[in-house]
Structure formats: structure tokens, C-alpha cells
Design an enzyme around this catalytic site. Structure first.
Site, PDB file in Angstrom:
ATOM      1  N   SER A  13      50.310  51.384   7.616  1.00 27.88           N
ATOM      2  CA  SER A  13      49.531  52.622   7.722  1.00 27.88           C
ATOM      3  C   SER A  13      48.770  52.623   9.037  1.00 27.88           C
ATOM      4  O   SER A  13      48.011  51.690   9.319  1.00 27.88           O
ATOM      5  CB  SER A  13      48.532  52.714   6.561  1.00 27.88           C
ATOM      6  OG  SER A  13      47.543  53.677   6.880  1.00 27.88           O
ATOM      7  N   HIS A  36      53.533  54.750   7.856  1.00 28.42           N
ATOM      8  CA  HIS A  36      52.781  55.528   6.862  1.00 28.42           C
ATOM      9  C   HIS A  36      51.661  56.279   7.565  1.00 28.42           C
ATOM     10  O   HIS A  36      50.835  55.684   8.262  1.00 28.42           O
ATOM     11  CB  HIS A  36      52.226  54.561   5.825  1.00 28.42           C
ATOM     12  CG  HIS A  36      51.516  55.182   4.668  1.00 28.42           C
ATOM     13  ND1 HIS A  36      52.182  55.662   3.557  1.00 28.42           N
ATOM     14  CD2 HIS A  36      50.197  55.381   4.429  1.00 28.42           C
ATOM     15  CE1 HIS A  36      51.296  56.127   2.691  1.00 28.42           C
ATOM     16  NE2 HIS A  36      50.076  55.974   3.199  1.00 28.42           N
ATOM     17  N   ASP A  38      48.546  58.780   7.043  1.00 26.24           N
ATOM     18  CA  ASP A  38      47.589  59.276   6.052  1.00 26.24           C
ATOM     19  C   ASP A  38      46.940  60.559   6.541  1.00 26.24           C
ATOM     20  O   ASP A  38      46.097  60.536   7.435  1.00 26.24           O
ATOM     21  CB  ASP A  38      46.515  58.215   5.801  1.00 26.24           C
ATOM     22  CG  ASP A  38      47.045  57.035   5.020  1.00 26.24           C
ATOM     23  OD1 ASP A  38      47.579  57.258   3.918  1.00 26.24           O
ATOM     24  OD2 ASP A  38      46.934  55.897   5.513  1.00 26.24           O
ATOM     25  N   MET A  40      44.398  63.420   5.838  1.00 28.77           N
ATOM     26  CA  MET A  40      43.200  63.657   5.006  1.00 28.77           C
ATOM     27  C   MET A  40      42.474  64.893   5.512  1.00 28.77           C
ATOM     28  O   MET A  40      42.343  65.095   6.721  1.00 28.77           O
ATOM     29  CB  MET A  40      42.253  62.458   5.099  1.00 28.77           C
ATOM     30  CG  MET A  40      42.893  61.134   4.730  1.00 28.77           C
ATOM     31  SD  MET A  40      41.649  59.832   4.737  1.00 28.77           S
ATOM     32  CE  MET A  40      42.684  58.396   4.419  1.00 28.77           C
ATOM     33  N   HIS A  69      51.631  60.700   3.816  1.00 25.32           N
ATOM     34  CA  HIS A  69      50.836  60.670   2.585  1.00 25.32           C
ATOM     35  C   HIS A  69      49.755  61.735   2.710  1.00 25.32           C
ATOM     36  O   HIS A  69      48.788  61.573   3.447  1.00 25.32           O
ATOM     37  CB  HIS A  69      50.230  59.270   2.417  1.00 25.32           C
ATOM     38  CG  HIS A  69      49.336  59.119   1.229  1.00 25.32           C
ATOM     39  ND1 HIS A  69      48.498  58.032   1.074  1.00 25.32           N
ATOM     40  CD2 HIS A  69      49.150  59.898   0.125  1.00 25.32           C
ATOM     41  CE1 HIS A  69      47.828  58.161  -0.059  1.00 25.32           C
ATOM     42  NE2 HIS A  69      48.195  59.279  -0.648  1.00 25.32           N
ATOM     43  N   MET A  71      46.692  63.514   1.570  1.00 22.08           N
ATOM     44  CA  MET A  71      45.487  63.483   0.730  1.00 22.08           C
ATOM     45  C   MET A  71      44.720  64.764   1.042  1.00 22.08           C
ATOM     46  O   MET A  71      43.678  64.751   1.710  1.00 22.08           O
ATOM     47  CB  MET A  71      44.675  62.226   1.025  1.00 22.08           C
ATOM     48  CG  MET A  71      45.302  60.977   0.404  1.00 22.08           C
ATOM     49  SD  MET A  71      44.721  59.463   1.167  1.00 22.08           S
ATOM     50  CE  MET A  71      45.801  59.414   2.586  1.00 22.08           C
ATOM     51  N   MET A 140      48.467  54.717  -6.224  1.00 21.74           N
ATOM     52  CA  MET A 140      47.349  54.286  -5.382  1.00 21.74           C
ATOM     53  C   MET A 140      46.703  53.052  -5.997  1.00 21.74           C
ATOM     54  O   MET A 140      46.360  53.032  -7.183  1.00 21.74           O
ATOM     55  CB  MET A 140      46.304  55.398  -5.252  1.00 21.74           C
ATOM     56  CG  MET A 140      46.720  56.564  -4.365  1.00 21.74           C
ATOM     57  SD  MET A 140      47.170  56.118  -2.670  1.00 21.74           S
ATOM     58  CE  MET A 140      45.636  55.387  -2.057  1.00 21.74           C
ATOM     59  N   ASP A 178      49.825  51.522  -2.378  1.00 23.89           N
ATOM     60  CA  ASP A 178      49.056  51.814  -1.169  1.00 23.89           C
ATOM     61  C   ASP A 178      47.589  51.490  -1.415  1.00 23.89           C
ATOM     62  O   ASP A 178      46.959  52.112  -2.272  1.00 23.89           O
ATOM     63  CB  ASP A 178      49.232  53.305  -0.831  1.00 23.89           C
ATOM     64  CG  ASP A 178      48.496  53.736   0.426  1.00 23.89           C
ATOM     65  OD1 ASP A 178      47.964  52.879   1.142  1.00 23.89           O
ATOM     66  OD2 ASP A 178      48.473  54.960   0.677  1.00 23.89           O
TER      67      ASP A 178
HETATM   68  C1  DX5 Z   1      43.868  55.021   1.802  1.00 24.61           C
HETATM   69  C2  DX5 Z   1      45.179  55.225   2.510  1.00 24.61           C
HETATM   70  C3  DX5 Z   1      45.889  53.977   2.812  1.00 24.61           C
HETATM   71  C4  DX5 Z   1      45.166  53.045   3.740  1.00 24.61           C
HETATM   72  C5  DX5 Z   1      45.484  51.661   3.295  1.00 24.61           C
HETATM   73  O1  DX5 Z   1      43.425  56.225   1.302  1.00 24.61           O
HETATM   74  O2  DX5 Z   1      46.045  56.032   1.734  1.00 24.61           O
HETATM   75  O3  DX5 Z   1      47.202  54.242   3.312  1.00 24.61           O
HETATM   76  O4  DX5 Z   1      45.520  53.156   5.077  1.00 24.61           O
HETATM   77  O5  DX5 Z   1      44.724  50.775   4.044  1.00 24.61           O
HETATM   78  P1  DX5 Z   1      44.568  49.247   3.608  1.00 24.61           P
HETATM   79  O6  DX5 Z   1      45.923  48.647   3.627  1.00 24.61           O
HETATM   80  O7  DX5 Z   1      43.650  48.698   4.633  1.00 24.61           O
HETATM   81  O8  DX5 Z   1      43.970  49.244   2.218  1.00 24.61           O
HETATM   82 ZN    ZN Z   2      48.169  56.168   2.321  1.00 22.97          ZN
END
Ligand code: DX5
Ligand code: ZN
Length: 225
Positions: A13, A36, A38, A40, A69, A71, A140, A178
Site C-alpha cells: 500500500s 494497493h 487507498d 479516502m 481500495h 474508502m 479489513m 488489509d
Molecule cells: C488502511 C488502509 C491500508 C493501509 C495499511 O485504511 O486501507 O491499506 O495502508 O497499512 P499498514 O499495512 O501499515 O497497516
Molecule cells: Zn487499503
């Protein structure tokens, strides 16, 4: 393509990467299966990252496929744009979507793999009947929003339920985890039935991200079903 050549997939990620040097950061994880990303929106989660234009730019320079991903609220409206940007995989949250099946079909029509994600407190049973419309389920293993949190082992029973349902269905559905994945927790997740592993801080905070990807891959392959 790297994304389909291995029994397990390691998807770093970029949430923990240097956002000012993302092309360089992608070069450090070139041995990964997918990257990956993210997304948000500061509504579905209390954090803000990238939008579609950033994803288009990443798509242009990345040598490995993008695993998006989302969110975000209202994925029904926003998710197709990420598939149109060329993402290999687009995953939206069950808690945010209005019509999961219609959106999954739209994503597949555009040419992306369709994924559905559940937060740690969200049960998986209501979604099992939707599996034929999906290519990936994301369990998650932390509350979504931030990197660097601790793996929640209490989410593992959902993977066992999913692995059983997928095996019975005969479908080719990736089971992704994740949050808090490192060389120790990846073993727990692989034993529970996961085969696709997102790792942010454990890869990007490592001195040698490629070596950490290899370590994670070896641990996962040794314990995957
Ligand atoms: C959290 C994200 C993850 C995050 C994971 O909301 O969806 O993808 O980057 O990070 P680590 O591996 O540090 O927990
Ligand atoms: Zn993620």
C-alpha cells in the site's frame, strides 16, 4: 502479468510511501504483484488521500497493476471512474454502497476486477450470496483510515467462512486482508484462508522493500491453503 502468476499476491500500500516521489516509490516495489492504492474521502473515513486524477497518473507510470481500495461514500457514483482510469481491480465498501451487485457488474463491464470490502465489525454472511458477482473480497484487519495500526486477529473467522464459501462455489475469488500485515501476522491470515495481502508500513518502512516483499511472499506461500 505478475498479478496472476503466483499462488499468493503481495500488494504494498502506497499509503505509507513518500507522496512527493511516488514514481520512485513504485520502483522500490517492482517485484510486488499489484500496488494497493487507498482512496479516502474524509467522510467514509477520517482521512484524505487521492482522487481519480492521481490514479490516472499512477496508472501511466506503474509497471504493476493497480489495486484500488475505495474508502469513500457513494462508490456507486465514483467507482466506475477508477475502472475507466485503467485500474486492474476496484474494491468498494459494503457499508457505503447502495447497490453492490449493480456496481460490481458495471466495474466488470468496464474491464476491472470487482471487489467488496468489509470493516472489522461488519459480518460477512449477508454478502456470501453476492460472491458470483465479485472477483475479490477484502476483509479489513484494522479499522480503515490509517496505516501503521495493529492487526485485529478477531477478524480471522470471516476468512474461514469466505474460504469455505469460495471453495464450495468453485469461483476464482481472491481473499484479501488489509491492515497490520507483517511477516508474523501474514502467517495467521494465510492460515485463515487469505491469499492476497496488503502491506503498507511493513514494506515502505523497511530498509529494503523488495527484500520485505520476498519475506512476506515466502511466509504466505508456506502457509496459504
Ligand atoms: C488502511 C488502509 C491500508 C493501509 C495499511 O485504511 O486501507 O491499506 O495502508 O497499512 P499498514 O499495512 O501499515 O497497516
Ligand atoms: Zn487499503
Amino acid at each position: 502479468m505478475a498479478a496472476t502468476s503466483s499462488r499468493v499476491r503481495i500488494n504494498p500500500s502506497i499509503l505509507t510511501a513518500d507522496f512527493a516521489n511516488l514514481e520512485h516509490e513504485l520502483g522500490r516495489i517492482a517485484t510486488a504483484d499489484l500496488v494497493h492504492v487507498d482512496v479516502m474521502d474524509n467522510h467514509f473515513v477520517p482521512n484524505l488521500t487521492f482522487g481519480p486524477r492521481m490514479v490516472e497518473s499512477l496508472q501511466r507510470v506503474s509497471t504493476i497493476p493497480l489495486d484500488i481500495h475505495l474508502m469513500i461514500d457513494d462508490p456507486d457514483h465514483w467507482a466506475p471512474g477508477y475502472a475507466e482510469a485503467g485500474a486492474y481491480s476496484v474494491t468498494f465498501h459494503a457499508e457505503a454502497v447502495k447497490d453492490a451487485v449493480a456496481l460490481a457488474r458495471r466495474l466488470r463491464d468496464i474491464g476491472a476486477r470487482a471487489g467488496i470490502a468489509v470493516k472489522p465489525q461488519t459480518p460477512i454472511e449477508p454478502y456470501l450470496e453476492l460472491l458470483p458477482d465479485f472477483d475479490q473480497v477484502l476483509v479489513m484487519t484494522v479499522e480503515p483510515g490509517f496505516g501503521g495500526q495493529s492487526f485485529m486477529e478477531e477478524t480471522m473467522p470471516k476468512l474461514a467462512v469466505l474460504a469455505d464459501a469460495v471453495a464450495k462455489s468453485g469461483l476464482d475469488i481472491w481473499l484479501q486482508v488489509d491492515g497490520g500485515i507483517n511477516e508474523h501476522t501474514i502467517v495467521t491470515a494465510a492460515e485463515a484462508g487469505a491469499n492476497t495481502f496488503v502491506a503498507g508500513s511493513s514494506v515502505f518502512n523497511a530498509g529494503d522493500p523488495a527484500a520485505q516483499i520476498a519475506t512476506l511472499r515466502a511466509a504466505a506461500e508456506a502457509h496459504a491453503h
